[in-house]
Design an enzyme around this catalytic site. Structure first.
Site, mmCIF file in Angstrom:
data_model
loop_
_atom_site.group_PDB
_atom_site.id
_atom_site.type_symbol
_atom_site.label_atom_id
_atom_site.label_comp_id
_atom_site.label_asym_id
_atom_site.label_seq_id
_atom_site.Cartn_x
_atom_site.Cartn_y
_atom_site.Cartn_z
ATOM 1 N N ARG A 14 -42.309 -79.787 -94.205
ATOM 2 C CA ARG A 14 -43.067 -78.695 -94.844
ATOM 3 C C ARG A 14 -42.198 -77.452 -94.777
ATOM 4 O O ARG A 14 -41.839 -76.983 -93.692
ATOM 5 C CB ARG A 14 -44.401 -78.468 -94.126
ATOM 6 C CG ARG A 14 -45.115 -77.216 -94.619
ATOM 7 C CD ARG A 14 -46.551 -77.110 -94.154
ATOM 8 N NE ARG A 14 -47.414 -77.965 -94.947
ATOM 9 C CZ ARG A 14 -48.730 -77.796 -95.075
ATOM 10 N NH1 ARG A 14 -49.336 -76.789 -94.467
ATOM 11 N NH2 ARG A 14 -49.451 -78.612 -95.811
ATOM 12 N N HIS B 297 -47.090 -79.993 -103.808
ATOM 13 C CA HIS B 297 -47.804 -80.539 -102.643
ATOM 14 C C HIS B 297 -48.269 -81.952 -103.037
ATOM 15 O O HIS B 297 -49.468 -82.198 -103.228
ATOM 16 C CB HIS B 297 -48.979 -79.630 -102.294
ATOM 17 C CG HIS B 297 -49.549 -79.846 -100.923
ATOM 18 N ND1 HIS B 297 -49.077 -80.818 -100.056
ATOM 19 C CD2 HIS B 297 -50.575 -79.224 -100.265
ATOM 20 C CE1 HIS B 297 -49.773 -80.769 -98.931
ATOM 21 N NE2 HIS B 297 -50.688 -79.820 -99.037
ATOM 22 N N GLN C 10 -51.167 -83.878 -101.169
ATOM 23 C CA GLN C 10 -52.484 -83.315 -101.444
ATOM 24 C C GLN C 10 -53.047 -83.864 -102.756
ATOM 25 O O GLN C 10 -54.190 -84.325 -102.811
ATOM 26 C CB GLN C 10 -52.389 -81.786 -101.518
ATOM 27 C CG GLN C 10 -53.709 -81.106 -101.818
ATOM 28 C CD GLN C 10 -54.678 -81.225 -100.652
ATOM 29 O OE1 GLN C 10 -54.332 -80.902 -99.527
ATOM 30 N NE2 GLN C 10 -55.893 -81.711 -100.901
ATOM 31 N N ASP D 102 -57.747 -73.179 -104.859
ATOM 32 C CA ASP D 102 -56.880 -73.121 -103.679
ATOM 33 C C ASP D 102 -56.865 -71.650 -103.254
ATOM 34 O O ASP D 102 -57.273 -70.765 -104.030
ATOM 35 C CB ASP D 102 -55.475 -73.596 -104.101
ATOM 36 C CG ASP D 102 -54.454 -73.605 -102.974
ATOM 37 O OD1 ASP D 102 -54.820 -73.400 -101.803
ATOM 38 O OD2 ASP D 102 -53.249 -73.810 -103.279
ATOM 39 N N CYS E 195 -58.430 -77.767 -101.731
ATOM 40 C CA CYS E 195 -57.474 -78.462 -100.856
ATOM 41 C C CYS E 195 -57.601 -78.027 -99.401
ATOM 42 O O CYS E 195 -57.109 -78.723 -98.517
ATOM 43 C CB CYS E 195 -56.052 -78.235 -101.357
ATOM 44 S SG CYS E 195 -55.592 -76.501 -101.442
ATOM 45 N N ARG F 186 -56.472 -87.577 -97.040
ATOM 46 C CA ARG F 186 -55.066 -87.303 -96.742
ATOM 47 C C ARG F 186 -54.527 -88.394 -95.803
ATOM 48 O O ARG F 186 -53.426 -88.890 -95.972
ATOM 49 C CB ARG F 186 -54.912 -85.921 -96.072
ATOM 50 C CG ARG F 186 -55.328 -84.730 -96.956
ATOM 51 C CD ARG F 186 -54.359 -84.518 -98.098
ATOM 52 N NE ARG F 186 -53.007 -84.366 -97.627
ATOM 53 C CZ ARG F 186 -52.464 -83.217 -97.177
ATOM 54 N NH1 ARG F 186 -53.180 -82.119 -97.185
ATOM 55 N NH2 ARG F 186 -51.209 -83.159 -96.770
HETATM 56 N N1 NVA Z 1 -51.157 -73.101 -101.898
HETATM 57 C C1 NVA Z 1 -51.439 -73.187 -100.484
HETATM 58 C C2 NVA Z 1 -51.773 -74.585 -100.104
HETATM 59 C C3 NVA Z 1 -52.184 -74.755 -98.661
HETATM 60 C C4 NVA Z 1 -52.451 -76.172 -98.307
HETATM 61 C C5 NVA Z 1 -50.261 -72.673 -99.689
HETATM 62 O O1 NVA Z 1 -49.118 -72.970 -100.067
HETATM 63 O O2 NVA Z 1 -50.469 -71.964 -98.699
HETATM 64 N N1 CP Z 2 -54.395 -78.857 -97.467
HETATM 65 C C1 CP Z 2 -53.423 -78.779 -96.538
HETATM 66 O O1 CP Z 2 -52.267 -79.161 -96.769
HETATM 67 O O2 CP Z 2 -53.835 -78.272 -95.353
HETATM 68 P P1 CP Z 2 -52.907 -77.823 -94.133
HETATM 69 O O3 CP Z 2 -52.149 -76.606 -94.584
HETATM 70 O O4 CP Z 2 -53.864 -77.541 -93.025
HETATM 71 O O5 CP Z 2 -51.974 -78.942 -93.808
#
Ligand code: NVA
Ligand code: CP
Length: 314
Positions: A105, A132, A135, A233, A273, A301
């Site tokens: 990540r 993502h 997701q 989101d 999400c 997930r």
């Molecule tokens: N768009 C959000 C998704 C979190 C799972 C982010 O990147 O923070």
């Molecule tokens: N939706 C998602 O990826 O959640 P986290 O940021 O908690 O992993």
């Protein structure tokens, strides 16, 4: 079906590979209560390198790796030398000699692509600024479960989505929205993006996604009209915190609220999400009415990522 070595994006998958992940994810979900399941990661160590916060992705991968017989190793980006400027290339070379796979990540999509190119182990994108994929695959699984009801097994899951309409509200240029964009054309559903002009994917991205099924809306109620699935989101993705005030102001008209839900098809799904910020991208009452679906997304997930681990493990 071409062999898959990594899961880097929805962009790089084809419809057959998506179908395979969804089928296996559903089978693994049904099999979870049985004690004697195969252990394809037995004797393997998979690392999670995370440069951003996570609840769902981290925990579901750690549990999934363990349930498949493997060991997980959580490496905060700033606890390893990568956070002090060691290159992705050198990190990939070194870790490939110790471990069997990596879940990353981070910010730049180029970093997961580089790791996959230079290293010799499977790489899974656990969220970048661009995509993502885990997701969206879990969301597709959840959507399919809702569409199919109790009917199992589903012969061709991806056929269920054909001709349906999904609306994404808010920051339509964020990672989650982009992954939806790539999924739409591959799976034959329509994607409406209800977002201000500055929060829409640019022309180059639309070309890459061959986004013939995407359309843009300034009016969230018009966007929702007759739609099957409403999705949102957070308005402030990780890394965008400095823009918080501007984003909350600009994106405020694109909230999922009762007015928007009433415009959709009766029985339309509402998905998120997570993490959710009630009162911003979604009202608390709409969230609570659709909490079952939203928490099913989170649960899926785990099952879906176990399917991905199964397919990528060497
Ligand atoms: N768009 C959000 C998704 C979190 C799972 C982010 O990147 O923070
Ligand atoms: N939706 C998602 O990826 O959640 P986290 O940021 O908690 O992993």
């Amino acid at each position: 079906m071409p062999a898959l070595h990594h899961l880097l994006s929805i962009e790089s998958l084809d419809a057959g590979q998506i179908e395979d992940f969804l089928q296996l994810g559903m089978r693994l979900k049904a099999a979870r209560q049985h004690s004697r399941n195969p252990l394809p990661l037995r004797g393997q160590t998979w690392a999670l390198i995370f440069g951003k916060s996570s609840t769902r992705t981290r925990v579901s991968f750690e549990v999934g790796i363990q349930e498949l017989g493997g060991t997980s190793l959580f490496l905060g980006m700033h606890d390893i030398q990568l956070g002090r400027g060691e290159t992705v290339e050198d990190t990939a070379q070194v870790l490939s000699r110790y471990i069997h796979g990596v879940v990353i990540r981070t910010y730049a999509q180029a970093d997961v692509e580089t790791f996959a190119r230079v290293g010799s182990i499977p790489v899974i994108n656990a969220l970048t600024d661009e995509e993502h994929p885990c997701q969206i695959l879990a969301d597709l699984m959840t959507w399919a479960e809702c569409l199919a009801g109790s009917k199992r097994p589903i012969k061709k899951i991806t056929r269920l989505f054909s001709g349906k309409t999904v609306v994404f509200f808010g920051d339509a240029d964020c990672n989650v929205a982009r992954s939806w964009l790539f999924a739409a054309d591959k799976l034959g559903f329509n994607l409406r993006l209800a977002a201000p002009k500055d929060y829409r994917p640019n022309g180059a991205l639309l070309n890459r996604a061959r986004a013939t099924r995407a359309s843009f809306f300034d009016d969230p109620v018009k966007a929702a009209a007759g739609a099957h699935l409403l999705y949102t989101d957070t308005w402030v993705s990780m890394g965008k915190e400095k823009e918080e005030n501007k984003r909350l102001r600009k994106l405020a008209p694109f909230q999922i609220n009762n007015r928007v839900v009433q415009a959709a098809k009766p029985g339309a799904l509402v998905m998120h999400c997570l993490p959710a910020y009630r009162g911003q991208e979604i009202t608390a009452d709409v969230f609570e009415k659709h909490a079952q679906t939203i928490f099913d997304q989170a649960e899926n997930r785990l099952h879906l990522q176990k399917a991905v681990l199964n397919r990528l493990a060497k």
